[in-house]
Design a protein around this motif. Structure first.
Motif, PDB file in Angstrom:
ATOM      1  N   ALA A  32       0.835  -1.206   0.000  1.00 18.54           N
ATOM      2  CA  ALA A  32       0.000   0.000   0.000  1.00 18.54           C
ATOM      3  C   ALA A  32       0.871   1.257   0.000  1.00 18.54           C
ATOM      4  O   ALA A  32       0.472   2.303  -0.508  1.00 18.54           O
ATOM      5  CB  ALA A  32      -0.938  -0.003   1.203  1.00 18.54           C
ATOM      6  N   SER A  33       2.052   1.165   0.542  1.00 18.35           N
ATOM      7  CA  SER A  33       2.942   2.329   0.668  1.00 18.35           C
ATOM      8  C   SER A  33       3.745   2.630  -0.600  1.00 18.35           C
ATOM      9  O   SER A  33       4.400   3.674  -0.680  1.00 18.35           O
ATOM     10  CB  SER A  33       3.931   2.100   1.813  1.00 18.35           C
ATOM     11  N   THR A  34       3.730   1.746  -1.585  1.00 16.02           N
ATOM     12  CA  THR A  34       4.597   1.896  -2.759  1.00 16.02           C
ATOM     13  C   THR A  34       4.222   3.113  -3.594  1.00 16.02           C
ATOM     14  O   THR A  34       3.064   3.329  -3.924  1.00 16.02           O
ATOM     15  CB  THR A  34       4.545   0.640  -3.635  1.00 16.02           C
ATOM     16  N   LEU A  35       5.243   3.877  -3.919  1.00 13.98           N
ATOM     17  CA  LEU A  35       5.128   4.974  -4.875  1.00 13.98           C
ATOM     18  C   LEU A  35       6.158   4.726  -5.966  1.00 13.98           C
ATOM     19  O   LEU A  35       7.294   4.348  -5.685  1.00 13.98           O
ATOM     20  CB  LEU A  35       5.389   6.329  -4.215  1.00 13.98           C
ATOM     21  N   VAL A  36       5.760   4.942  -7.213  1.00 11.37           N
ATOM     22  CA  VAL A  36       6.650   4.763  -8.353  1.00 11.37           C
ATOM     23  C   VAL A  36       6.787   6.106  -9.047  1.00 11.37           C
ATOM     24  O   VAL A  36       5.792   6.796  -9.275  1.00 11.37           O
ATOM     25  CB  VAL A  36       6.094   3.698  -9.317  1.00 11.37           C
ATOM     26  N   PHE A  53       8.973   2.722  -0.831  1.00 11.65           N
ATOM     27  CA  PHE A  53       8.006   1.903  -0.097  1.00 11.65           C
ATOM     28  C   PHE A  53       8.477   1.713   1.335  1.00 11.65           C
ATOM     29  O   PHE A  53       9.639   1.931   1.665  1.00 11.65           O
ATOM     30  CB  PHE A  53       7.782   0.547  -0.772  1.00 11.65           C
ATOM     31  N   VAL A  54       7.513   1.312   2.174  1.00  9.58           N
ATOM     32  CA  VAL A  54       7.819   0.989   3.563  1.00  9.58           C
ATOM     33  C   VAL A  54       7.744  -0.528   3.705  1.00  9.58           C
ATOM     34  O   VAL A  54       6.768  -1.149   3.290  1.00  9.58           O
ATOM     35  CB  VAL A  54       6.829   1.674   4.534  1.00  9.58           C
ATOM     36  N   ASP A  55       8.804  -1.103   4.272  1.00 12.62           N
ATOM     37  CA  ASP A  55       8.853  -2.534   4.529  1.00 12.62           C
ATOM     38  C   ASP A  55       9.406  -2.724   5.936  1.00 12.62           C
ATOM     39  O   ASP A  55      10.509  -2.235   6.226  1.00 12.62           O
ATOM     40  CB  ASP A  55       9.730  -3.242   3.500  1.00 12.62           C
ATOM     41  N   GLU A  56       8.645  -3.392   6.784  1.00 15.06           N
ATOM     42  CA  GLU A  56       9.038  -3.600   8.182  1.00 15.06           C
ATOM     43  C   GLU A  56       9.427  -2.284   8.834  1.00 15.06           C
ATOM     44  O   GLU A  56      10.460  -2.180   9.493  1.00 15.06           O
ATOM     45  CB  GLU A  56      10.142  -4.646   8.283  1.00 15.06           C
ATOM     46  N   ASP A  57       8.620  -1.272   8.630  1.00  7.86           N
ATOM     47  CA  ASP A  57       8.733   0.077   9.179  1.00  7.86           C
ATOM     48  C   ASP A  57       9.934   0.871   8.640  1.00  7.86           C
ATOM     49  O   ASP A  57      10.211   1.963   9.103  1.00  7.86           O
ATOM     50  CB  ASP A  57       8.757   0.058  10.712  1.00  7.86           C
ATOM     51  N   GLU A 102       8.657   9.790   9.140  1.00 10.43           N
ATOM     52  CA  GLU A 102       9.282   9.554  10.443  1.00 10.43           C
ATOM     53  C   GLU A 102      10.010   8.213  10.499  1.00 10.43           C
ATOM     54  O   GLU A 102      10.720   7.950  11.456  1.00 10.43           O
ATOM     55  CB  GLU A 102       8.226   9.631  11.546  1.00 10.43           C
ATOM     56  N   ASN A 103       9.841   7.395   9.482  1.00  7.84           N
ATOM     57  CA  ASN A 103      10.461   6.061   9.454  1.00  7.84           C
ATOM     58  C   ASN A 103      11.973   6.172   9.316  1.00  7.84           C
ATOM     59  O   ASN A 103      12.484   7.118   8.717  1.00  7.84           O
ATOM     60  CB  ASN A 103       9.959   5.257   8.252  1.00  7.84           C
ATOM     61  N   PRO A 104      12.684   5.151   9.803  1.00  5.80           N
ATOM     62  CA  PRO A 104      14.096   5.044   9.430  1.00  5.80           C
ATOM     63  C   PRO A 104      14.156   4.877   7.914  1.00  5.80           C
ATOM     64  O   PRO A 104      13.249   4.284   7.320  1.00  5.80           O
ATOM     65  CB  PRO A 104      14.582   3.783  10.135  1.00  5.80           C
TER      66      PRO A 104
END
Length: 121
Positions: A32-36, A53-57, A102-104
């Protein structure tokens, strides 16, 4: 005609490498977080990030590169050359997105010519 054949074969080889890459599923997973081609405006300048994208925060910034090793270049040297060549660009992307997310953040190049995700730190 020779140029067209060369580049057509080059592109087909990279696409085939991508499809057979064991990292393909992770990299191109439907999230859901993926942007291309994600565009951001920074100081009146537009930057476009190939895949985000966000994967495992962790927010991943992925930049696709069509580079391939030189004829006499080892894989390690190629990886180092790519890291050196693109570190400034990806650091700028990371700095920009750290003001939004805010994610790493981790940055990486994806080079299908060698089927590698090359992290940039």
């Amino acid at each position: 005609a020779d140029e067209v054949d060369y580049w057509q074969n080059f592109v087909l080889r990279l696409l085939n490498n991508t499809k057979t890459d064991p990292q393909f599923e992770w990299l191109f997973k439907d999230r859901a977080s993926t942007l291309v081609e994600a565009e951001f405006v920074v100081d009146e300048r537009v930057i476009a990030i190939d895949r985000l994208f966000v994967d495992e925060d962790i927010l991943w910034i992925i930049d696709f590169k069509t580079a391939e090793p030189l004829d006499d270049e080892s894989l390690d040297r190629f990886i180092h050359r790519q890291q050196t060549q693109h570190a400034k660009q990806l650091s700028f992307y990371q700095e920009t997105l750290s003001n939004i997310y805010e994610n790493p953040i981790k940055c990486a190049l994806y080079c299908p010519s060698v089927q590698k995700i090359i992290e940039i730190s």
